[in-house]
Design a protein around this motif. Structure first.
Motif, PDB file in Angstrom:
ATOM      1  N   VAL A   1      35.091   1.615  23.103  1.00 16.52           N
ATOM      2  CA  VAL A   1      36.488   2.064  23.073  1.00 16.52           C
ATOM      3  C   VAL A   1      36.854   2.513  24.487  1.00 16.52           C
ATOM      4  N   SER A   2      37.978   2.010  24.995  1.00 12.54           N
ATOM      5  CA  SER A   2      38.333   2.299  26.386  1.00 12.54           C
ATOM      6  C   SER A   2      39.727   2.900  26.496  1.00 12.54           C
ATOM      7  N   ALA A   3      39.897   3.774  27.481  1.00  9.53           N
ATOM      8  CA  ALA A   3      41.226   4.261  27.868  1.00  9.53           C
ATOM      9  C   ALA A   3      41.541   3.626  29.220  1.00  9.53           C
ATOM     10  N   ILE A   4      42.813   3.197  29.377  1.00  7.14           N
ATOM     11  CA  ILE A   4      43.171   2.441  30.582  1.00  7.14           C
ATOM     12  C   ILE A   4      44.339   3.100  31.302  1.00  7.14           C
ATOM     13  N   GLY A   5      44.252   3.143  32.604  1.00  3.46           N
ATOM     14  CA  GLY A   5      45.357   3.649  33.417  1.00  3.46           C
ATOM     15  C   GLY A   5      44.932   3.748  34.872  1.00  3.46           C
ATOM     16  N   ALA A   6      45.883   3.513  35.783  1.00  2.00           N
ATOM     17  CA  ALA A   6      45.556   3.594  37.206  1.00  2.00           C
ATOM     18  C   ALA A   6      45.171   5.026  37.565  1.00  2.00           C
ATOM     19  N   GLY A   7      44.154   5.178  38.365  1.00  2.00           N
ATOM     20  CA  GLY A   7      43.773   6.509  38.841  1.00  2.00           C
ATOM     21  C   GLY A   7      43.246   7.413  37.751  1.00  2.00           C
ATOM     22  N   ILE A   8      42.831   6.830  36.648  1.00  2.00           N
ATOM     23  CA  ILE A   8      42.408   7.585  35.472  1.00  2.00           C
ATOM     24  C   ILE A   8      41.151   8.415  35.764  1.00  2.00           C
ATOM     25  N   ASN A   9      40.411   8.001  36.798  1.00  2.43           N
ATOM     26  CA  ASN A   9      39.167   8.697  37.117  1.00  2.43           C
ATOM     27  C   ASN A   9      39.222   9.480  38.421  1.00  2.43           C
ATOM     28  N   ALA A  10      40.424   9.883  38.791  1.00  7.66           N
ATOM     29  CA  ALA A  10      40.543  10.656  40.023  1.00  7.66           C
ATOM     30  C   ALA A  10      39.696  11.929  39.934  1.00  7.66           C
ATOM     31  N   THR A  11      39.649  12.524  38.756  1.00  6.73           N
ATOM     32  CA  THR A  11      38.700  13.612  38.487  1.00  6.73           C
ATOM     33  C   THR A  11      37.954  13.215  37.216  1.00  6.73           C
ATOM     34  N   TYR A  12      37.036  14.057  36.774  1.00  3.10           N
ATOM     35  CA  TYR A  12      36.319  13.740  35.533  1.00  3.10           C
ATOM     36  C   TYR A  12      37.055  14.264  34.304  1.00  3.10           C
TER      37      TYR A  12
ATOM     38  N   PHE B   1      40.269   1.932  36.816  1.00  3.70           N
ATOM     39  CA  PHE B   1      41.359   1.785  35.851  1.00  3.70           C
ATOM     40  C   PHE B   1      40.937   2.070  34.414  1.00  3.70           C
ATOM     41  N   ARG B   2      39.650   2.420  34.187  1.00  2.00           N
ATOM     42  CA  ARG B   2      39.184   2.396  32.805  1.00  2.00           C
ATOM     43  C   ARG B   2      38.046   3.382  32.587  1.00  2.00           C
ATOM     44  N   ILE B   3      38.026   3.960  31.373  1.00  3.96           N
ATOM     45  CA  ILE B   3      36.847   4.705  30.920  1.00  3.96           C
ATOM     46  C   ILE B   3      36.439   4.069  29.596  1.00  3.96           C
ATOM     47  N   THR B   4      35.166   3.733  29.459  1.00  4.26           N
ATOM     48  CA  THR B   4      34.689   3.155  28.202  1.00  4.26           C
ATOM     49  C   THR B   4      33.642   4.065  27.579  1.00  4.26           C
ATOM     50  N   TRP B   5      33.822   4.368  26.303  1.00  2.00           N
ATOM     51  CA  TRP B   5      32.836   5.136  25.541  1.00  2.00           C
ATOM     52  C   TRP B   5      32.196   4.189  24.533  1.00  2.00           C
ATOM     53  N   LEU B   6      30.868   4.139  24.487  1.00  2.00           N
ATOM     54  CA  LEU B   6      30.177   3.338  23.470  1.00  2.00           C
ATOM     55  C   LEU B   6      29.965   4.207  22.243  1.00  2.00           C
ATOM     56  N   VAL B   7      30.375   3.694  21.084  1.00  2.00           N
ATOM     57  CA  VAL B   7      30.270   4.468  19.838  1.00  2.00           C
ATOM     58  C   VAL B   7      29.711   3.541  18.759  1.00  2.00           C
ATOM     59  N   PRO B   8      29.270   4.089  17.629  1.00  2.00           N
ATOM     60  CA  PRO B   8      28.806   3.213  16.545  1.00  2.00           C
ATOM     61  C   PRO B   8      29.932   2.262  16.139  1.00  2.00           C
ATOM     62  N   ASP B   9      29.567   1.018  15.869  1.00  2.68           N
ATOM     63  CA  ASP B   9      30.587   0.017  15.565  1.00  2.68           C
ATOM     64  C   ASP B   9      31.496   0.458  14.420  1.00  2.68           C
ATOM     65  N   ALA B  10      30.905   1.114  13.417  1.00  2.00           N
ATOM     66  CA  ALA B  10      31.687   1.518  12.241  1.00  2.00           C
ATOM     67  C   ALA B  10      32.727   2.591  12.586  1.00  2.00           C
ATOM     68  N   ASP B  11      32.565   3.259  13.730  1.00  3.48           N
ATOM     69  CA  ASP B  11      33.480   4.342  14.098  1.00  3.48           C
ATOM     70  C   ASP B  11      34.568   3.916  15.099  1.00  3.48           C
ATOM     71  N   VAL B  12      34.605   2.619  15.434  1.00  7.28           N
ATOM     72  CA  VAL B  12      35.517   2.172  16.496  1.00  7.28           C
ATOM     73  C   VAL B  12      36.981   2.493  16.160  1.00  7.28           C
ATOM     74  N   ALA B  13      37.385   2.214  14.926  1.00  7.03           N
ATOM     75  CA  ALA B  13      38.796   2.430  14.573  1.00  7.03           C
ATOM     76  C   ALA B  13      39.138   3.916  14.636  1.00  7.03           C
ATOM     77  N   GLN B  14      38.261   4.737  14.080  1.00  9.36           N
ATOM     78  CA  GLN B  14      38.525   6.182  14.071  1.00  9.36           C
ATOM     79  C   GLN B  14      38.534   6.734  15.504  1.00  9.36           C
ATOM     80  N   ALA B  15      37.599   6.246  16.326  1.00  8.15           N
ATOM     81  CA  ALA B  15      37.556   6.700  17.720  1.00  8.15           C
ATOM     82  C   ALA B  15      38.834   6.278  18.458  1.00  8.15           C
ATOM     83  N   SER B  16      39.310   5.073  18.177  1.00 13.20           N
ATOM     84  CA  SER B  16      40.541   4.597  18.828  1.00 13.20           C
ATOM     85  C   SER B  16      41.711   5.501  18.458  1.00 13.20           C
ATOM     86  N   ARG B  17      41.800   5.849  17.167  1.00 14.31           N
ATOM     87  CA  ARG B  17      42.915   6.701  16.727  1.00 14.31           C
ATOM     88  C   ARG B  17      42.821   8.087  17.362  1.00 14.31           C
TER      89      ARG B  17
END
Ligand code: ADP
Ligand code: ASP
Ligand code: MG
Length: 407
Positions: free
Chosen positions: A340-351, A376-392
């Motif tokens: 699951v990823s969040a996208i945006g320019a400069g998204i990682n300027a800080t942690y 431009f992106r942060i990706t978190w690896l999560v259990p496949d079954a939790d992808v939808a809930q994590a996205s929400r």
């Protein structure tokens, strides 16, 4: 003055049955009547590509890649011919071409080929004769005259490459959704349509799993400066402000750094871990045509980690067997994960955003087994079954919660 050329692409759901195909034909004819030269790129009907792949898998667990391409290109050939007939029934003058006839020249990497150049001479000749040209998406021909396909979702790439080669006014990607949303609206009901996006934002969204636009297509558009309009097939033709009822992807002024524009996800990724030595591991993966997405190799140890998309990997089990035969226990394949990823320019300027995502997942009791970032992106690896809930949960935090809004 020459008439402006418009390239329209219609996805599989837009041509899923004959009635839908007729509606597409009407939209195409309307576009020509509005004063454009029209090139239409069409995908296979509905789930045809999946069905063809399913048949191949029943015949062979590891289907030959050249033969897969022969098989899969048949899907788009059916829809191009039927659409051309439907346009003719409405009094339009259409002609259909395969990828090869349209001059889509690719490398010879079967099943996941790249467009090298487009020689659209036959398309141009037919446009000059006043015809509507219908092109089969997702396919091309290699210099060795082998038929190739462009990877799943590749009709978008055909459309943008054609638009670039024809110097089109814009390239319209018509689908069952009226633009690019801040997350997959099927997964996150609160997702909002984004009016305008930069190429970089869209590319990261696509690479992170947002199916609405294909990543290679966006890369092409960016290189050539082609504007992409993502729109609903059932919607109107683009008006003076195409961002009013769709999404426009083009060179955009930067947003406020750190703004998250969207959340995207990919189900069922494959994580490869190895201490076999990065070079030999990567050589072996290339030999098996395994395209990695995220790679982490600390050079002072032999340990490498790599996230792989299964989308164009049609023989994952065979690759695993071959890698184990070669590297034994020094390579491990971890499945059952999603990204699951969040996208945006400069998204990682800080942690701050990485940390915020981790605490969102912790509160939702979703274990996170890996993080990777780009500018431009942060990706978190999560259990496949939790992808939808994590996205929400991540969408609620980053987009809905009133965190700095997209200007
Ligand atoms: P087509 O057959 O028209 O190419 P796709 O299935 O490839 O259509 O892409 C459209 C689908 O992409 C939508 O139905 C939607 O569920 C999904 N999708 C995933 N992420 C997004 C997003 N961020 N915005 C819009 N649609 C998305
Ligand atoms: N028909 C192909 C697929 O399903 C290409 C596309 O739809 O863009 O991947
Ligand atoms: Mg698609």
């Amino acid at each position: 003055m020459a008439t402006a050329i418009v390239v329209q692409k219609y996805g599989g759901s837009s041509v899923a049955d004959l009635q839908k195909l007729r509606l597409v034909a009407e939209r195409v004819v309307r576009t020509q009547k509005a004063g454009h030269d029209v090139v239409v790129v069409v995908s296979a009907m509905g789930d045809t590509t999946d069905e063809l792949l399913g048949m191949a898998k029943q015949i062979s667990a590891a289907p030959d890649r050249r033969e897969l391409d022969m098989l899969l290109t048949a899907g788009e050939r059916i829809s191009m011919a039927l659409l051309s007939m439907a346009i003719r029934e409405l009094g339009g003058n259409a002609i259909s071409f395969t990828g090869s006839q349209s001059g889509i020249i690719t490398n010879d990497r079967h099943v996941d080929a790249r467009i090298i150049e487009v020689r659209p001479y036959r398309v141009q000749d037919e446009l000059a004769r006043g015809k509507i040209v219908v092109v089969a998406g997702f396919q091309g021909v290699s210099y060795r005259r082998e038929v190739t396909t462009l990877g799943r979702g590749g009709s978008d790439t055909t459309a943008v490459a054609m638009a670039a080669a024809l110097d089109a006014e814009y390239c319209e990607i018509c689908s069952d959704v009226d633009g690019v949303y801040s997350a997959d609206p099927r997964v996150v009901p609160q997702a909002r349509r984004i009016g305008t996006l930069s190429y970089e934002e869209t590319q990261e969204m696509a690479e992170s799993g947002a199916k609405v636009l294909n990543a290679q297509a966006v890369e092409f558009a960016k290189e050539r400066g082609i504007a992409i309009y993502a729109r609903a097939t059932s919607g109107p033709l683009p008006g003076a402000d195409p961002s009013a009822d769709g999404t426009v992807v083009r060179k955009n002024p930067p947003r406020m750094p750190g703004t998250v524009v969207g959340v995207a996800s990919e189900r069922d990724v494959l994580v490869v871990e190895s201490d076999a030595g990065a070079e030999s591991l990567l050589t072996a993966l290339d030999e098996h045509h395994v395209a990695g997405k995220q790679l982490y190799v600390p050079t002072n140890t032999a340990h490498a980690a790599l996230v792989v998309s299964r989308e164009n990997l049609h023989d994952a089990a065979g690759v695993e067997r071959a890698m184990h035969a070669r590297f034994g226990d020094r390579v491990t394949f971890i499945s059952g994960l999603g990204a699951v990823s969040a996208i945006g320019a400069g998204i990682n300027a800080t942690y701050a955003n990485v940390r915020a995502g981790l605490s969102v997942l912790r509160r939702a009791e979703i274990p996170c087994s890996g993080i990777s970032t780009s500018s431009f992106r942060i990706t978190w690896l999560v259990p496949d079954a939790d992808v939808a809930q994590a996205s929400r949960a991540l969408h609620a935090h980053f987009i809905e919660s009133g965190a700095p809004r997209v200007p």
